[in-house]
Design a protein around this motif. Structure first.
Motif, PDB file in Angstrom:
ATOM      1  N   ALA A 193       0.817  -1.216   0.000  1.00 57.64           N
ATOM      2  CA  ALA A 193       0.000   0.000   0.000  1.00 57.64           C
ATOM      3  C   ALA A 193       0.851   1.267   0.000  1.00 57.64           C
ATOM      4  O   ALA A 193       0.346   2.359  -0.301  1.00 57.64           O
ATOM      5  CB  ALA A 193      -0.935   0.002   1.203  1.00 57.64           C
ATOM      6  N   LEU A 194       2.130   1.145   0.334  1.00 62.01           N
ATOM      7  CA  LEU A 194       3.014   2.316   0.407  1.00 62.01           C
ATOM      8  C   LEU A 194       4.031   2.311  -0.735  1.00 62.01           C
ATOM      9  O   LEU A 194       5.061   2.977  -0.660  1.00 62.01           O
ATOM     10  CB  LEU A 194       3.750   2.335   1.754  1.00 62.01           C
ATOM     11  CG  LEU A 194       2.872   2.288   3.010  1.00 62.01           C
ATOM     12  CD1 LEU A 194       3.736   2.335   4.260  1.00 62.01           C
ATOM     13  CD2 LEU A 194       1.874   3.427   3.019  1.00 62.01           C
ATOM     14  N   ALA A 195       3.725   1.601  -1.790  1.00 60.39           N
ATOM     15  CA  ALA A 195       4.684   1.424  -2.882  1.00 60.39           C
ATOM     16  C   ALA A 195       5.098   2.731  -3.537  1.00 60.39           C
ATOM     17  O   ALA A 195       6.213   2.836  -4.066  1.00 60.39           O
ATOM     18  CB  ALA A 195       4.099   0.481  -3.938  1.00 60.39           C
ATOM     19  N   GLU A 196       4.246   3.751  -3.515  1.00 57.94           N
ATOM     20  CA  GLU A 196       4.545   5.013  -4.185  1.00 57.94           C
ATOM     21  C   GLU A 196       5.262   6.019  -3.286  1.00 57.94           C
ATOM     22  O   GLU A 196       5.646   7.093  -3.746  1.00 57.94           O
ATOM     23  CB  GLU A 196       3.250   5.637  -4.714  1.00 57.94           C
ATOM     24  CG  GLU A 196       2.506   4.786  -5.734  1.00 57.94           C
ATOM     25  CD  GLU A 196       3.285   4.623  -7.038  1.00 57.94           C
ATOM     26  OE1 GLU A 196       4.162   5.472  -7.319  1.00 57.94           O
ATOM     27  OE2 GLU A 196       3.017   3.659  -7.772  1.00 57.94           O
ATOM     28  N   ARG A 197       5.442   5.682  -2.032  1.00 58.17           N
ATOM     29  CA  ARG A 197       6.071   6.630  -1.104  1.00 58.17           C
ATOM     30  C   ARG A 197       7.598   6.564  -1.194  1.00 58.17           C
ATOM     31  O   ARG A 197       8.171   5.502  -1.378  1.00 58.17           O
ATOM     32  CB  ARG A 197       5.632   6.359   0.335  1.00 58.17           C
ATOM     33  CG  ARG A 197       4.167   6.625   0.594  1.00 58.17           C
ATOM     34  CD  ARG A 197       3.870   6.601   2.066  1.00 58.17           C
ATOM     35  NE  ARG A 197       2.448   6.785   2.339  1.00 58.17           N
ATOM     36  CZ  ARG A 197       1.914   6.852   3.558  1.00 58.17           C
ATOM     37  NH1 ARG A 197       2.710   6.732   4.622  1.00 58.17           N
ATOM     38  NH2 ARG A 197       0.621   7.013   3.703  1.00 58.17           N
ATOM     39  N   ARG A 198       8.213   7.726  -1.023  1.00 57.91           N
ATOM     40  CA  ARG A 198       9.664   7.800  -0.997  1.00 57.91           C
ATOM     41  C   ARG A 198      10.165   7.523   0.423  1.00 57.91           C
ATOM     42  O   ARG A 198       9.392   7.621   1.385  1.00 57.91           O
ATOM     43  CB  ARG A 198      10.133   9.167  -1.490  1.00 57.91           C
ATOM     44  CG  ARG A 198       9.831   9.386  -2.966  1.00 57.91           C
ATOM     45  CD  ARG A 198      10.466  10.651  -3.487  1.00 57.91           C
ATOM     46  NE  ARG A 198      10.247  10.800  -4.924  1.00 57.91           N
ATOM     47  CZ  ARG A 198      10.755  11.770  -5.660  1.00 57.91           C
ATOM     48  NH1 ARG A 198      11.524  12.699  -5.089  1.00 57.91           N
ATOM     49  NH2 ARG A 198      10.509  11.836  -6.957  1.00 57.91           N
ATOM     50  N   PRO A 199      11.445   7.194   0.566  1.00 58.02           N
ATOM     51  CA  PRO A 199      11.965   6.855   1.906  1.00 58.02           C
ATOM     52  C   PRO A 199      11.672   7.897   2.972  1.00 58.02           C
ATOM     53  O   PRO A 199      11.380   7.539   4.126  1.00 58.02           O
ATOM     54  CB  PRO A 199      13.469   6.712   1.650  1.00 58.02           C
ATOM     55  CG  PRO A 199      13.547   6.242   0.239  1.00 58.02           C
ATOM     56  CD  PRO A 199      12.438   6.958  -0.489  1.00 58.02           C
ATOM     57  N   ALA A 200      11.745   9.182   2.640  1.00 56.71           N
ATOM     58  CA  ALA A 200      11.508  10.225   3.641  1.00 56.71           C
ATOM     59  C   ALA A 200      10.088  10.198   4.168  1.00 56.71           C
ATOM     60  O   ALA A 200       9.803  10.768   5.237  1.00 56.71           O
ATOM     61  CB  ALA A 200      11.813  11.594   3.040  1.00 56.71           C
ATOM     62  N   GLN A 201       9.169   9.557   3.449  1.00 60.20           N
ATOM     63  CA  GLN A 201       7.773   9.474   3.868  1.00 60.20           C
ATOM     64  C   GLN A 201       7.480   8.187   4.644  1.00 60.20           C
ATOM     65  O   GLN A 201       6.331   7.938   4.987  1.00 60.20           O
ATOM     66  CB  GLN A 201       6.870   9.544   2.631  1.00 60.20           C
ATOM     67  CG  GLN A 201       6.994  10.845   1.847  1.00 60.20           C
ATOM     68  CD  GLN A 201       6.242  10.786   0.536  1.00 60.20           C
ATOM     69  OE1 GLN A 201       6.515   9.943  -0.331  1.00 60.20           O
ATOM     70  NE2 GLN A 201       5.273  11.690   0.382  1.00 60.20           N
ATOM     71  N   LEU A 202       8.506   7.408   4.900  1.00 62.91           N
ATOM     72  CA  LEU A 202       8.351   6.141   5.610  1.00 62.91           C
ATOM     73  C   LEU A 202       9.025   6.200   6.971  1.00 62.91           C
ATOM     74  O   LEU A 202      10.007   6.923   7.158  1.00 62.91           O
ATOM     75  CB  LEU A 202       8.965   5.003   4.791  1.00 62.91           C
ATOM     76  CG  LEU A 202       8.405   4.777   3.385  1.00 62.91           C
ATOM     77  CD1 LEU A 202       9.244   3.744   2.648  1.00 62.91           C
ATOM     78  CD2 LEU A 202       6.950   4.340   3.446  1.00 62.91           C
ATOM     79  N   SER A 203       8.512   5.421   7.918  1.00 63.73           N
ATOM     80  CA  SER A 203       9.158   5.314   9.225  1.00 63.73           C
ATOM     81  C   SER A 203      10.418   4.481   9.102  1.00 63.73           C
ATOM     82  O   SER A 203      10.669   3.831   8.067  1.00 63.73           O
ATOM     83  CB  SER A 203       8.202   4.653  10.226  1.00 63.73           C
ATOM     84  OG  SER A 203       8.003   3.286   9.889  1.00 63.73           O
ATOM     85  N   GLY A 204      11.226   4.472  10.174  1.00 65.85           N
ATOM     86  CA  GLY A 204      12.452   3.680  10.161  1.00 65.85           C
ATOM     87  C   GLY A 204      12.176   2.205   9.933  1.00 65.85           C
ATOM     88  O   GLY A 204      12.878   1.537   9.161  1.00 65.85           O
ATOM     89  N   GLY A 205      11.142   1.681  10.584  1.00 66.19           N
ATOM     90  CA  GLY A 205      10.797   0.276  10.402  1.00 66.19           C
ATOM     91  C   GLY A 205      10.312  -0.017   9.000  1.00 66.19           C
ATOM     92  O   GLY A 205      10.613  -1.080   8.428  1.00 66.19           O
TER      93      GLY A 205
END
Length: 333
Positions: free
Chosen positions: A104-116
């Motif tokens: 579901a988060l395939a389009e998000r860039r790393p900065a938009q993701l948590s560390g985990g």
């Protein structure tokens, strides 16, 4: 899988051990754990097996460096697709993200993701190479304590589900506790390996005990021969009766479990005073996950002991006894 590697530069290091399931390589910072993983991945000159002599791109290795090394300008599926070849790379990448619960988060860039979440993207990218061995460098370093246990559980579950042996380099005792196999590095060599519970129960030396997070590991020197021996503890400024098979005048590391220390109220007599040592100490409380402990100031050092119910109302000093049979000594390297 058997790991057998020798590195000459930038430091001299040799390591030989088995990787089974989720294996943790535990060691202090500076031991060369990350160098060993880089050597196995083919990113550092070294001699050894497996994969010896092959260039990095031909090694069947999935490598997760510390910090995950995701491309910040690519989104999650594009980071995973970087490891793929052939047609329809996006579909394949999203399928790998689905395996780690991030489709579901395939389009998000790393900065938009948590560390985990970033870690799981990096894991998907590593697994997409279909490796024979997965290498993880300090996988808990970017995780906060509140989420570490959950992320670790997910990571290990994914590794087991993939059926790929994994080698995780870490200095974190929490990671060592959940491993299938534990390998301990000290002095840039392997000093102990086995099931985590075996290593925890019988550390090979004081350095291993410290790495495992054991409380009450100190230095000292044995005085007298076996049968009438005492342990001089300079920081505590006391001599403790001990029972060892080591010769006199041996420099040692020693340990006693917090649960083995006998505490008594300051005004009372400690049982076994005749064959033990009683030390006055100022208490400092610390609540732990497995109960309450008292930090007992002995000279310039501190001992931790399991807190008895009566200590909740105590003030000032208490008395303690360290049973000789409960003290474990190792010759110091």
């Amino acid at each position: 899988m058997r790991i057998d590697y020798r590195i000459e530069h930038p430091v001299a290091l040799s390591a030989s051990f088995e990787v089974e399931g989720f294996t943790v390589l535990l060691g202090a910072s500076g031991e060369g754990k990350s160098l060993l993983l880089r050597a196995i991945a083919g990113l550092l000159p070294a001699r050894g097996e497996p994969f010896g002599g092959l260039p990095p791109q031909q090694r069947a290795v999935g490598y997760l460096p510390q910090g995950h090394a995701l491309f910040p300008h690519l989104n999650a599926w594009q980071n995973v697709a970087f490891a793929l070849r052939g047609a329809d790379r996006r579909r394949q990448a999203v399928a790998w993200l689905e395996r780690v619960g991030l489709a579901a988060l395939a389009e998000r860039r790393p900065a938009q993701l948590s560390g985990g979440q970033q870690q799981r993207v990096a894991l998907a990218r590593a697994l997409a190479r279909r490796p024979q061995l997965l290498l993880l460098d300090e996988p808990t370093s970017a995780l906060d304590p509140a989420t570490r246990d959950d992320v670790l559980a997910e990571l290990i579950a994914e590794v087991h589900a993939a059926g790929i042996p994994a080698l995780a380099a870490s200095h974190d005792p929490a990671l060592a506790a959940v491993a299938d196999r534990l390998v301990v590095m000290h002095g840039r060599r392997i000093v102990q390996a086995g099931a985590p519970w075996e290593v925890h129960a019988r550390p090979a030396n004081g350095a291993v005990a410290r790495l495992l997070g054991h409380r009450n590991v100190h230095g000292g020197r044995l005085v007298g021969e076996p049968g009438a021996q005492r342990l001089f503890w300079p920081e505590g400024n006391v001599a403790l009766p001990v029972e060892t098979g080591l010769p006199g005048d041996t420099a040692v590391d020693w340990h006693i479990a917090p649960e083995a220390i006998e505490l008594h109220e300051a005004g009372g007599a400690a049982a076994g005073d005749a064959d033990g040592v009683v030390v006055a100490a100022t208490e400092v409380r610390q609540a732990g996950a497995h109960g309450s402990y008292l930090g007992l100031r002995c000279g310039q050092a501190r001992l931790w002991a399991r807190s008895p119910p009566w200590s909740l109302d105590m003030a000032g000093t208490i008395r303690l006894r360290l049973p000789p049979t409960a003290i474990r000594c190792w010759p110091r390297d």
